[in-house]
Design a protein around this motif. Structure first.
Motif, PDB file in Angstrom:
ATOM      1  N   PRO A  54       0.810  -1.148  -0.009  1.00  0.00           N
ATOM      2  CA  PRO A  54       0.198  -0.031   0.000  1.00  0.00           C
ATOM      3  C   PRO A  54       0.941   1.140  -0.083  1.00  0.00           C
ATOM      4  O   PRO A  54       1.592   1.421   1.040  1.00  0.00           O
ATOM      5  CB  PRO A  54      -0.776  -0.110   1.282  1.00  0.00           C
ATOM      6  N   LEU A  55       0.827   2.150  -0.985  1.00  0.00           N
ATOM      7  CA  LEU A  55       1.712   3.289  -1.220  1.00  0.00           C
ATOM      8  C   LEU A  55       0.705   4.598  -1.507  1.00  0.00           C
ATOM      9  O   LEU A  55      -0.412   4.282  -2.138  1.00  0.00           O
ATOM     10  CB  LEU A  55       2.588   3.074  -2.403  1.00  0.00           C
ATOM     11  N   ALA A  56       1.231   5.582  -0.893  1.00  0.00           N
ATOM     12  CA  ALA A  56       0.642   6.973  -1.208  1.00  0.00           C
ATOM     13  C   ALA A  56       1.591   7.913  -1.349  1.00  0.00           C
ATOM     14  O   ALA A  56       2.701   7.955  -0.630  1.00  0.00           O
ATOM     15  CB  ALA A  56      -0.296   7.406  -0.175  1.00  0.00           C
ATOM     16  N   ILE A  57       1.338   8.753  -2.253  1.00  0.00           N
ATOM     17  CA  ILE A  57       2.609  10.025  -2.623  1.00  0.00           C
ATOM     18  C   ILE A  57       1.777  11.179  -2.088  1.00  0.00           C
ATOM     19  O   ILE A  57       0.647  11.593  -2.460  1.00  0.00           O
ATOM     20  CB  ILE A  57       2.733  10.052  -3.996  1.00  0.00           C
ATOM     21  N   VAL A  58       2.546  11.922  -1.063  1.00  0.00           N
ATOM     22  CA  VAL A  58       1.771  12.816  -0.465  1.00  0.00           C
ATOM     23  C   VAL A  58       2.678  14.301  -0.956  1.00  0.00           C
ATOM     24  O   VAL A  58       3.908  14.300  -0.844  1.00  0.00           O
ATOM     25  CB  VAL A  58       1.657  12.867   1.049  1.00  0.00           C
ATOM     26  N   GLU A  59       1.852  15.491  -1.032  1.00  0.00           N
ATOM     27  CA  GLU A  59       2.613  16.566  -1.160  1.00  0.00           C
ATOM     28  C   GLU A  59       2.916  17.268   0.251  1.00  0.00           C
ATOM     29  O   GLU A  59       1.913  17.694   0.809  1.00  0.00           O
ATOM     30  CB  GLU A  59       1.681  17.779  -2.125  1.00  0.00           C
ATOM     31  N   PRO A  60       4.099  17.400   0.570  1.00  0.00           N
ATOM     32  CA  PRO A  60       4.182  17.656   2.072  1.00  0.00           C
ATOM     33  C   PRO A  60       3.675  19.190   2.296  1.00  0.00           C
ATOM     34  O   PRO A  60       3.450  19.506   3.273  1.00  0.00           O
ATOM     35  CB  PRO A  60       5.777  17.568   2.208  1.00  0.00           C
ATOM     36  N   GLN A  61       3.938  19.972   1.427  1.00  0.00           N
ATOM     37  CA  GLN A  61       3.519  21.391   1.682  1.00  0.00           C
ATOM     38  C   GLN A  61       2.098  21.559   2.163  1.00  0.00           C
ATOM     39  O   GLN A  61       1.485  21.920   2.963  1.00  0.00           O
ATOM     40  CB  GLN A  61       3.932  22.569   0.815  1.00  0.00           C
ATOM     41  N   LYS A  62       1.166  20.741   1.175  1.00  0.00           N
ATOM     42  CA  LYS A  62      -0.278  21.082   1.128  1.00  0.00           C
ATOM     43  C   LYS A  62      -0.924  19.706   1.829  1.00  0.00           C
ATOM     44  O   LYS A  62      -2.009  19.792   2.389  1.00  0.00           O
ATOM     45  CB  LYS A  62      -0.724  20.932  -0.137  1.00  0.00           C
ATOM     46  N   GLY A  63       0.028  18.779   2.076  1.00  0.00           N
ATOM     47  CA  GLY A  63      -0.482  17.666   2.938  1.00  0.00           C
ATOM     48  C   GLY A  63      -1.695  16.974   2.209  1.00  0.00           C
ATOM     49  O   GLY A  63      -2.371  16.184   2.791  1.00  0.00           O
ATOM     50  N   ARG A  64      -1.421  17.104   0.953  1.00  0.00           N
ATOM     51  CA  ARG A  64      -2.617  16.310   0.109  1.00  0.00           C
ATOM     52  C   ARG A  64      -2.116  15.207  -0.498  1.00  0.00           C
ATOM     53  O   ARG A  64      -0.896  15.066  -0.895  1.00  0.00           O
ATOM     54  CB  ARG A  64      -3.099  17.225  -1.185  1.00  0.00           C
ATOM     55  N   ILE A  65      -3.042  14.228  -0.711  1.00  0.00           N
ATOM     56  CA  ILE A  65      -2.571  13.016  -1.498  1.00  0.00           C
ATOM     57  C   ILE A  65      -2.471  13.230  -2.736  1.00  0.00           C
ATOM     58  O   ILE A  65      -3.581  13.549  -3.443  1.00  0.00           O
ATOM     59  CB  ILE A  65      -3.590  11.754  -1.198  1.00  0.00           C
ATOM     60  N   ARG A  66      -1.374  13.145  -3.482  1.00  0.00           N
ATOM     61  CA  ARG A  66      -1.179  13.347  -4.909  1.00  0.00           C
ATOM     62  C   ARG A  66      -1.685  11.964  -5.720  1.00  0.00           C
ATOM     63  O   ARG A  66      -2.396  11.824  -6.654  1.00  0.00           O
ATOM     64  CB  ARG A  66       0.154  13.649  -5.381  1.00  0.00           C
ATOM     65  N   ASP A  67      -1.310  10.834  -5.062  1.00  0.00           N
ATOM     66  CA  ASP A  67      -1.678   9.578  -5.771  1.00  0.00           C
ATOM     67  C   ASP A  67      -1.585   8.366  -4.667  1.00  0.00           C
ATOM     68  O   ASP A  67      -0.686   8.510  -3.660  1.00  0.00           O
ATOM     69  CB  ASP A  67      -0.469   9.099  -6.753  1.00  0.00           C
ATOM     70  N   LEU A  68      -2.357   7.518  -4.858  1.00  0.00           N
ATOM     71  CA  LEU A  68      -2.203   6.283  -4.128  1.00  0.00           C
ATOM     72  C   LEU A  68      -2.856   4.978  -4.980  1.00  0.00           C
ATOM     73  O   LEU A  68      -3.452   5.075  -5.807  1.00  0.00           O
ATOM     74  CB  LEU A  68      -2.987   6.357  -2.618  1.00  0.00           C
ATOM     75  N   ASN A  69      -2.256   4.025  -4.332  1.00  0.00           N
ATOM     76  CA  ASN A  69      -2.927   2.731  -5.049  1.00  0.00           C
ATOM     77  C   ASN A  69      -4.173   2.140  -4.121  1.00  0.00           C
ATOM     78  O   ASN A  69      -4.428   2.461  -3.235  1.00  0.00           O
ATOM     79  CB  ASN A  69      -1.792   1.716  -5.411  1.00  0.00           C
ATOM     80  N   SER A  70      -4.590   1.165  -5.035  1.00  0.00           N
ATOM     81  CA  SER A  70      -5.989   0.249  -4.482  1.00  0.00           C
ATOM     82  C   SER A  70      -5.618  -0.243  -3.168  1.00  0.00           C
ATOM     83  O   SER A  70      -6.368  -0.307  -2.147  1.00  0.00           O
ATOM     84  CB  SER A  70      -6.279  -0.432  -5.582  1.00  0.00           C
ATOM     85  N   ALA A  71      -4.319  -1.027  -2.812  1.00  0.00           N
ATOM     86  CA  ALA A  71      -3.931  -1.520  -1.614  1.00  0.00           C
ATOM     87  C   ALA A  71      -4.068  -0.538  -0.711  1.00  0.00           C
ATOM     88  O   ALA A  71      -4.479  -0.851   0.382  1.00  0.00           O
ATOM     89  CB  ALA A  71      -2.589  -2.001  -1.889  1.00  0.00           C
TER      90      ALA A  71
END
Lengths: 135, 135
Positions: free
Chosen positions: A29-46
């Motif tokens: 299970p992976l998520a890519i987060v924008e650290p400044q905004k704290g938003r999820i840029r991408d994540l997978n189904s897992a």
């Protein structure tokens, strides 16, 4: 010149496809987060399924919002501190939608000049916390 | 115009970075193969280690070469057939370097107009073959 730009654009779309295909193929299970905004840029189904939701629902949302009682700024600071630690350090958080206890292992990286945070998620089972290597 | 191209180039490098970061973060052993040439375009450490080797050693090599008694053309045909099957179908092969029995689950996708094959690798343990979902 125009043709060169079109070639670049096609290459760009190609690399984006590679990224999306591999992200989704990963059972980690992976998520890519924008650290400044704290938003999820991408994540997978897992990752989405561990958080009790779907990719479309969580993409673009505040990462902190997926967890119980986490404020965006404080949560990102905690993750940044863990990412900067020398040893592998996880942050424990409770998924808001299903109550699962999850360890988040953050790692900072730079892409096209911007800073991003790769987060591996790992459910904590009854035996206690296990690192992503042990999964 | 020149600036637009530079921006495109930077975006391209950015997407490539995202791809590489996610590929390596995946604990699922993954390889991307060029079906025409039968060569490994990319693979992650999890895949390389399952095959008893390293990313740098295997990248660019014929995929068939990583397995015992597999000829490039015949092996790619077998994988293409499995990828085209309606149900999830794996191809069993023996890693040449360590004798491990490995199931290869191929999947075709298109990126920038070219066809690629994503292969998930899964070691067959004593209990018998298990799909990538069961790992």
């Amino acid at each position: 010149e125009q043709m060169a730009r079109e070639r670049d654009q096609q290459k760009l779309r190609g690399e984006t496809t590679f990224f999306r295909v591999v992200l989704e193929a990963s059972e980690t299970p992976l998520a890519i987060v924008e650290p400044q905004k704290g938003r999820i840029r991408d994540l997978n189904s897992a990752a989405a399924s561990l958080l009790g939701s779907k990719v479309e629902t969580l993409s673009g949302n505040a990462f902190a919002q997926a967890f119980e009682g986490r404020r965006p700024t404080e949560f990102m600071e905690t993750l940044q501190a863990a990412a900067s630690a020398e040893e592998l350090r996880g942050v424990e958080a409770i998924a808001r939608r299903n109550g699962h206890v999850i360890m988040v292992y953050p790692e900072l990286f730079r892409a096209a000049g911007d800073l991003y945070m790769l987060c591996r998620l790992n459910e904590v089972d009854e035996e206690g916390a296990t690192g992503p290597e042990a999964a």
